[in-house]
Design an enzyme around this catalytic site. Structure first.
Site, PDB file in Angstrom:
ATOM      1  N   HIS A  12       0.762  -1.050   0.008  1.00 23.57           N
ATOM      2  CA  HIS A  12      -0.199  -0.028   0.000  1.00 23.57           C
ATOM      3  C   HIS A  12       0.874   1.194  -0.083  1.00 23.57           C
ATOM      4  O   HIS A  12       1.229   1.814   1.024  1.00 23.57           O
ATOM      5  CB  HIS A  12      -0.897  -0.049   1.219  1.00 23.57           C
ATOM      6  CG  HIS A  12      -1.952   1.073   1.346  1.00 23.57           C
ATOM      7  ND1 HIS A  12      -3.240   0.687   1.924  1.00 23.57           N
ATOM      8  CD2 HIS A  12      -1.945   2.311   0.773  1.00 23.57           C
ATOM      9  CE1 HIS A  12      -3.908   2.004   1.808  1.00 23.57           C
ATOM     10  NE2 HIS A  12      -3.325   2.972   1.116  1.00 23.57           N
ATOM     11  N   HIS A  36       1.317   4.798  -2.616  1.00 20.41           N
ATOM     12  CA  HIS A  36       0.871   5.620  -3.637  1.00 20.41           C
ATOM     13  C   HIS A  36       2.126   6.222  -3.993  1.00 20.41           C
ATOM     14  O   HIS A  36       2.686   7.312  -3.219  1.00 20.41           O
ATOM     15  CB  HIS A  36      -0.211   6.698  -3.002  1.00 20.41           C
ATOM     16  CG  HIS A  36      -1.461   6.024  -2.614  1.00 20.41           C
ATOM     17  ND1 HIS A  36      -2.743   5.605  -3.401  1.00 20.41           N
ATOM     18  CD2 HIS A  36      -1.992   5.696  -1.244  1.00 20.41           C
ATOM     19  CE1 HIS A  36      -3.323   5.056  -2.820  1.00 20.41           C
ATOM     20  NE2 HIS A  36      -3.145   5.152  -1.329  1.00 20.41           N
ATOM     21  N   HIS A  63      -9.712   0.800  -1.323  1.00 26.74           N
ATOM     22  CA  HIS A  63      -9.544   1.651   0.062  1.00 26.74           C
ATOM     23  C   HIS A  63     -10.984   1.463   0.566  1.00 26.74           C
ATOM     24  O   HIS A  63     -12.049   1.522  -0.129  1.00 26.74           O
ATOM     25  CB  HIS A  63      -9.353   2.921  -0.279  1.00 26.74           C
ATOM     26  CG  HIS A  63      -7.758   3.059  -0.505  1.00 26.74           C
ATOM     27  ND1 HIS A  63      -7.219   2.525  -1.543  1.00 26.74           N
ATOM     28  CD2 HIS A  63      -6.828   4.197   0.268  1.00 26.74           C
ATOM     29  CE1 HIS A  63      -5.705   2.973  -1.444  1.00 26.74           C
ATOM     30  NE2 HIS A  63      -5.779   3.786  -0.467  1.00 26.74           N
ATOM     31  N   GLU A  80     -11.330   2.871   6.222  1.00 27.76           N
ATOM     32  CA  GLU A  80     -10.534   4.007   6.922  1.00 27.76           C
ATOM     33  C   GLU A  80     -11.661   5.101   7.396  1.00 27.76           C
ATOM     34  O   GLU A  80     -11.761   5.200   8.556  1.00 27.76           O
ATOM     35  CB  GLU A  80      -9.517   4.214   5.938  1.00 27.76           C
ATOM     36  CG  GLU A  80      -8.652   5.353   6.481  1.00 27.76           C
ATOM     37  CD  GLU A  80      -7.937   6.252   5.307  1.00 27.76           C
ATOM     38  OE1 GLU A  80      -6.845   6.851   5.755  1.00 27.76           O
ATOM     39  OE2 GLU A  80      -8.240   6.186   4.282  1.00 27.76           O
ATOM     40  N   ASP A 139       1.584   4.049   2.754  1.00 26.63           N
ATOM     41  CA  ASP A 139       0.734   4.804   2.313  1.00 26.63           C
ATOM     42  C   ASP A 139       1.302   5.942   1.484  1.00 26.63           C
ATOM     43  O   ASP A 139       1.393   5.830   0.337  1.00 26.63           O
ATOM     44  CB  ASP A 139      -0.345   5.224   3.255  1.00 26.63           C
ATOM     45  CG  ASP A 139      -1.572   5.551   2.879  1.00 26.63           C
ATOM     46  OD1 ASP A 139      -1.765   5.644   1.488  1.00 26.63           O
ATOM     47  OD2 ASP A 139      -2.464   6.129   3.726  1.00 26.63           O
ATOM     48  N   ASP A 140       1.345   6.958   2.237  1.00 29.13           N
ATOM     49  CA  ASP A 140       1.974   8.289   1.298  1.00 29.13           C
ATOM     50  C   ASP A 140       3.177   8.902   2.375  1.00 29.13           C
ATOM     51  O   ASP A 140       2.896   9.757   3.010  1.00 29.13           O
ATOM     52  CB  ASP A 140       1.045   9.371   1.171  1.00 29.13           C
ATOM     53  CG  ASP A 140      -0.459   9.090   0.512  1.00 29.13           C
ATOM     54  OD1 ASP A 140      -0.309   9.164  -0.610  1.00 29.13           O
ATOM     55  OD2 ASP A 140      -1.307   8.307   0.973  1.00 29.13           O
TER      56      ASP A 140
END
Length: 343
Positions: A19, A21, A195, A198, A276-277
């Site tokens: 996961h 991005h 997704h 969340e 994630d980011d």
């Protein structure tokens, strides 16, 4: 706080990241370098000022600055440089395999050719020692028609990505909004992820499974609010790609000490840890592992389980998966032979 021996083990263990991005790995220094290279004016005067702007209150406030940062990506080489930078960081954190999300609509809406996006990211993956594959993600705040158009544009390059995902603003954009396009992607043989759970409710997780027929749930931490859903996820071993630092930065949990990762593991779920980011949320893979191990009562057996889960949940050929799992087992067997799980 975990002790130093366990910290070293966690940092050095082989990992899979499922996961990430890629646009979210764009560090402020690279944003400014690409802005200068491409003649893009930024709303910030310095790297330091941009970093100070990373004060998010929710998912949408993060997305606003995320899309602004992506504005510097215009040419194939920009996407190559961004991806190469991430993969170098991943390699330093002992990531052996990464499945990378990219958001084509973020770029095509600005007139960037889709081939420049895919070719730049893909070429960087081919040049990296890290095994890496791509997952094309639709932006859920846009229409399903837009997603269909993006899919058709990408199909001539379908050999360069293995899966389809769904990201961006979860609230108000339930999975069923994309039922038809995901059905088409399933017919085409792509791996499917989304997704869910969340920002959105547990019901979004169930819909992603039952309507979109996804194979993994990205995030999914709110599943514990629904006992039947939790039991199903455990029974079917549906992987959750959990992102601890992201969850606290976006206030899914107020503090890391309140994160439910240990509860998810204790419920028998196939939990993985991811970044994630990372440029926006404060850390790459080792940062996420250290943060959650420092805050929660996790030990050596949890580290081994999480490392294995990452590869078990990966979209890899079975023989390749088994080689990675054997590497994990060999790594941990060396420690179990010499110490106890009190680590």
């Amino acid at each position: 706080m975990m002790n130093d021996p366990l910290r070293a083990i966690v940092r050095g263990m082989p990992k899979a990241e499922l996961h990430i991005h890629i646009e979210g790995s764009l560090e402020p220094e690279l944003i400014f370098a690409l802005a200068e290279r491409n003649g893009v004016a930024l709303a910030y005067e310095s790297v330091e000022q941009l970093r100070l702007a990373y004060a998010f209150t929710d998912l949408q406030s993060f997305l606003d600055i995320y899309y602004a940062g992506a504005s510097v990506l215009l040419k194939e080489q920009d996407f190559y440089d961004m991806t190469s930078a991430y993969l170098a960081r991943a390699a330093a954190d002992q990531v052996r395999h990464a499945e990378i999300f990219f958001d084509p609509q973020t770029h095509t809406a600005r007139g960037v050719p889709l081939a420049a996006v895919i070719d730049g990211i893909y070429r960087a993956c081919q040049d990296s020692p890290v095994s890496a594959t791509l997952i094309l993600s639709f932006l859920r705040h846009l229409s399903e028609e837009d997603a269909f158009q993006t899919l058709e544009q990408a199909l001539p390059m379908r050999d360069k990505f293995i899966g389809i995902g769904l990201d961006s603003s979860e609230l108000g954009n339930p999975p069923e909004k994309f039922a038809r396009v995901f059905a088409r992607c399933r017919e085409l043989g792509f791996h499917l992820v989304a997704h869910a759970g969340e920002e959105g409710p547990p019901a979004y997780i169930a819909t992603a499974l039952d309507v979109l027929h996804v194979e993994r749930i990205d995030h999914g931490v709110r599943c514990l609010e629904d006992r039947a859903l939790t039991a199903r996820l455990a029974r079917e071993q549906i992987a959750l790609t959990v992102c601890p630092l992201s969850n606290t930065k976006l206030r899914v949990f107020d503090t890391m000490a309140r994160h439910n990762l240990l509860e998810l593991l204790d419920a028998g779920l196939l939990v993985t840890v991811n970044s994630d980011d990372p440029a926006y949320f404060g850390g790459y893979m080792n940062d996420n592992f250290e943060a959650v191990f420092d805050a929660l009562p996790l030990g050596l057996s949890h580290a081994r389980r999480l490392a294995r889960n990452g590869f078990s949940a990966a979209f890899l050929a079975e023989d390749v998966k088994q080689r990675f799992l054997a590497e994990v087992d060999a790594y941990f067997d060396a420690y179990f032979d010499t110490c106890c799980d009190a680590l």
